[in-house]
Design a protein around this motif. Structure first.
Motif, PDB file in Angstrom:
ATOM      1  N   ALA A 259       0.838  -1.206   0.000  1.00 40.30           N
ATOM      2  CA  ALA A 259       0.000   0.000   0.000  1.00 40.30           C
ATOM      3  C   ALA A 259       0.872   1.254   0.000  1.00 40.30           C
ATOM      4  N   ALA A 260       0.507   2.225  -0.817  1.00 44.31           N
ATOM      5  CA  ALA A 260       1.214   3.503  -0.805  1.00 44.31           C
ATOM      6  C   ALA A 260       1.063   4.126   0.578  1.00 44.31           C
ATOM      7  N   THR A 261       2.180   4.557   1.150  1.00 43.98           N
ATOM      8  CA  THR A 261       2.182   5.034   2.541  1.00 43.98           C
ATOM      9  C   THR A 261       2.891   6.381   2.629  1.00 43.98           C
ATOM     10  N   ASP A 262       2.255   7.306   3.357  1.00 38.53           N
ATOM     11  CA  ASP A 262       2.850   8.619   3.628  1.00 38.53           C
ATOM     12  C   ASP A 262       3.005   8.760   5.134  1.00 38.53           C
ATOM     13  N   VAL A 263       4.171   9.167   5.570  1.00 38.89           N
ATOM     14  CA  VAL A 263       4.371   9.458   6.990  1.00 38.89           C
ATOM     15  C   VAL A 263       5.081  10.796   7.093  1.00 38.89           C
ATOM     16  N   ASP A 264       4.810  11.500   8.173  1.00 40.35           N
ATOM     17  CA  ASP A 264       5.466  12.786   8.404  1.00 40.35           C
ATOM     18  C   ASP A 264       6.418  12.593   9.569  1.00 40.35           C
ATOM     19  N   VAL A 265       7.642  12.268   9.255  1.00 43.68           N
ATOM     20  CA  VAL A 265       8.610  11.907  10.302  1.00 43.68           C
ATOM     21  C   VAL A 265       9.972  12.499   9.967  1.00 43.68           C
ATOM     22  N   HIS A 266      10.823  12.497  10.979  1.00 46.31           N
ATOM     23  CA  HIS A 266      12.195  12.925  10.742  1.00 46.31           C
ATOM     24  C   HIS A 266      12.869  11.924   9.795  1.00 46.31           C
ATOM     25  N   PRO A 267      13.553  12.395   8.776  1.00 50.16           N
ATOM     26  CA  PRO A 267      14.181  11.458   7.827  1.00 50.16           C
ATOM     27  C   PRO A 267      15.181  10.512   8.471  1.00 50.16           C
ATOM     28  N   MET A 268      15.759  10.912   9.617  1.00 52.42           N
ATOM     29  CA  MET A 268      16.721  10.048  10.277  1.00 52.42           C
ATOM     30  C   MET A 268      16.081   9.154  11.330  1.00 52.42           C
ATOM     31  N   ALA A 269      14.756   9.180  11.426  1.00 54.29           N
ATOM     32  CA  ALA A 269      14.086   8.249  12.339  1.00 54.29           C
ATOM     33  C   ALA A 269      14.393   6.827  11.901  1.00 54.29           C
ATOM     34  N   ARG A 270      14.572   5.943  12.864  1.00 53.49           N
ATOM     35  CA  ARG A 270      14.846   4.551  12.512  1.00 53.49           C
ATOM     36  C   ARG A 270      13.612   3.947  11.853  1.00 53.49           C
ATOM     37  N   LEU A 271      13.855   3.127  10.850  1.00 57.31           N
ATOM     38  CA  LEU A 271      12.719   2.507  10.160  1.00 57.31           C
ATOM     39  C   LEU A 271      11.859   1.709  11.136  1.00 57.31           C
ATOM     40  N   ILE A 272      12.475   1.002  12.076  1.00 57.09           N
ATOM     41  CA  ILE A 272      11.688   0.194  13.015  1.00 57.09           C
ATOM     42  C   ILE A 272      10.734   1.068  13.828  1.00 57.09           C
ATOM     43  N   ASP A 273      11.173   2.260  14.206  1.00 57.68           N
ATOM     44  CA  ASP A 273      10.301   3.141  14.987  1.00 57.68           C
ATOM     45  C   ASP A 273       9.150   3.667  14.142  1.00 57.68           C
ATOM     46  N   VAL A 274       9.444   3.978  12.893  1.00 59.34           N
ATOM     47  CA  VAL A 274       8.379   4.457  12.004  1.00 59.34           C
ATOM     48  C   VAL A 274       7.346   3.347  11.783  1.00 59.34           C
ATOM     49  N   LEU A 275       7.826   2.134  11.589  1.00 59.83           N
ATOM     50  CA  LEU A 275       6.901   1.013  11.367  1.00 59.83           C
ATOM     51  C   LEU A 275       6.039   0.771  12.600  1.00 59.83           C
ATOM     52  N   ARG A 276       6.669   0.728  13.761  1.00 61.65           N
ATOM     53  CA  ARG A 276       5.942   0.365  14.977  1.00 61.65           C
ATOM     54  C   ARG A 276       5.102   1.518  15.518  1.00 61.65           C
ATOM     55  N   GLU A 277       5.651   2.737  15.484  1.00 63.04           N
ATOM     56  CA  GLU A 277       4.979   3.846  16.168  1.00 63.04           C
ATOM     57  C   GLU A 277       4.129   4.702  15.228  1.00 63.04           C
ATOM     58  N   ASP A 278       4.601   4.904  14.025  1.00 64.23           N
ATOM     59  CA  ASP A 278       3.845   5.758  13.102  1.00 64.23           C
ATOM     60  C   ASP A 278       2.893   4.949  12.226  1.00 64.23           C
ATOM     61  N   CYS A 279       3.264   3.713  11.926  1.00 68.66           N
ATOM     62  CA  CYS A 279       2.427   2.871  11.072  1.00 68.66           C
ATOM     63  C   CYS A 279       1.667   1.817  11.875  1.00 68.66           C
ATOM     64  N   ALA A 280       1.892   1.743  13.191  1.00 64.51           N
ATOM     65  CA  ALA A 280       1.175   0.825  14.092  1.00 64.51           C
ATOM     66  C   ALA A 280       1.330  -0.639  13.673  1.00 64.51           C
ATOM     67  N   LEU A 281       2.495  -0.968  13.110  1.00 66.17           N
ATOM     68  CA  LEU A 281       2.770  -2.363  12.761  1.00 66.17           C
ATOM     69  C   LEU A 281       3.805  -2.895  13.752  1.00 66.17           C
ATOM     70  N   THR A 282       3.316  -3.494  14.820  1.00 73.25           N
ATOM     71  CA  THR A 282       4.199  -3.889  15.915  1.00 73.25           C
ATOM     72  C   THR A 282       4.723  -5.321  15.780  1.00 73.25           C
ATOM     73  N   GLY A 283       4.470  -5.947  14.644  1.00 75.23           N
ATOM     74  CA  GLY A 283       4.993  -7.300  14.435  1.00 75.23           C
ATOM     75  C   GLY A 283       6.510  -7.316  14.320  1.00 75.23           C
ATOM     76  N   THR A 284       7.103  -6.243  13.833  1.00 74.49           N
ATOM     77  CA  THR A 284       8.559  -6.140  13.757  1.00 74.49           C
ATOM     78  C   THR A 284       9.093  -5.872  15.153  1.00 74.49           C
ATOM     79  N   LYS A 285      10.001  -6.742  15.598  1.00 80.00           N
ATOM     80  CA  LYS A 285      10.479  -6.666  16.988  1.00 80.00           C
ATOM     81  C   LYS A 285      11.873  -6.057  17.074  1.00 80.00           C
ATOM     82  N   GLU A 286      12.141  -5.455  18.220  1.00 82.13           N
ATOM     83  CA  GLU A 286      13.487  -4.940  18.482  1.00 82.13           C
ATOM     84  C   GLU A 286      14.176  -5.820  19.512  1.00 82.13           C
ATOM     85  N   GLY A 287      15.348  -6.313  19.140  1.00 85.57           N
ATOM     86  CA  GLY A 287      16.155  -7.089  20.080  1.00 85.57           C
ATOM     87  C   GLY A 287      17.292  -6.232  20.585  1.00 85.57           C
ATOM     88  N   CYS A 288      18.377  -6.199  19.811  1.00 88.63           N
ATOM     89  CA  CYS A 288      19.574  -5.484  20.249  1.00 88.63           C
ATOM     90  C   CYS A 288      19.527  -3.995  19.941  1.00 88.63           C
TER      91      CYS A 288
END
Ligand code: FES
Ligand code: FES
Length: 182
Positions: A29-58
């Motif tokens: 799906a075409a996706t638009d987010v308004d975020v800092h370009p240096m935001a980590r992709l994992i944070d954008v996915l989990r926090e801005d796109c509400a897709l929490t299936g991607t997990k953070e380990g280290c």
């Protein structure tokens, strides 16, 4: 980037302190987010796109728990900025679907315990073609660490998905797999 951090220069001094409109394709799906370009992709996915299936380990590119596909290639989403995926095709574990055969095999073969590594394992395994060997699986998952299950059940699940014959040669609880720490 790390050189700047080591020298104690805050990253915000290098970039503007507010969001930009970023566009990419997320799970088809075409996706638009308004975020800092240096935001980590994992944070954008989990926090801005509400897709929490991607997990953070280290959180530093060592364990593979955060693996997603970018233009078909597995990447650690904890170490790439969202700017790096602008106009790219990003697939997360949610994009694989809830009735995915490999997800069922992880359950059936007891390839998941705490489950933190599981989405990353499944995403990393997506590069495997049919009739993959145990060595192929080991290479594909070489960047993915599991802290609790051990690797035999994980390899067995993936081989039953991508190399049915090889799965029969792997014993449960680590037996019969040379070079594998259960
Ligand atoms: S959380 Fe990204 S590699 Fe470990
Ligand atoms: S199942 Fe817990 S880290 Fe792999």
């Amino acid at each position: 980037m790390r050189d700047y951090l080591r020298r104690g220069r805050p990253l915000r001094h290098l970039t503007r302190p507010f969001g930009y409109p970023m566009k990419f394709t997320l799970n088809g799906a075409a996706t638009d987010v308004d975020v800092h370009p240096m935001a980590r992709l994992i944070d954008v996915l989990r926090e801005d796109c509400a897709l929490t299936g991607t997990k953070e380990g280290c959180g530093e590119g060592e364990c593979g728990a955060c693996t997603v596909l970018v233009n078909g290639e597995p990447v650690c989403s904890c170490i790439i900025p969202v700017a790096q995926v602008e106009n790219a095709d990003v697939i997360t574990i949610e994009g694989i679907g809830g009735d995915d055969p490999l997800q069922h095999l992880f359950m059936n073969e007891v390839g998941a315990q705490c489950g933190i590594c599981t989405p990353g394992m499944i995403m990393a395994a997506q590069v495997l073609g049919p009739d993959s060997t145990l060595d192929d699986v080991k290479i594909a998952l070489a960047g993915n660490l599991c802290r609790c299950t051990g690797y035999s059940a994980i390899y067995r699940a993936v081989l039953k998905w991508r190399g049915a014959d090889a799965a029969e040669s792997i014993g449960r609880q680590g037996s019969g797999v040379s070079g594998v720490t259960p």
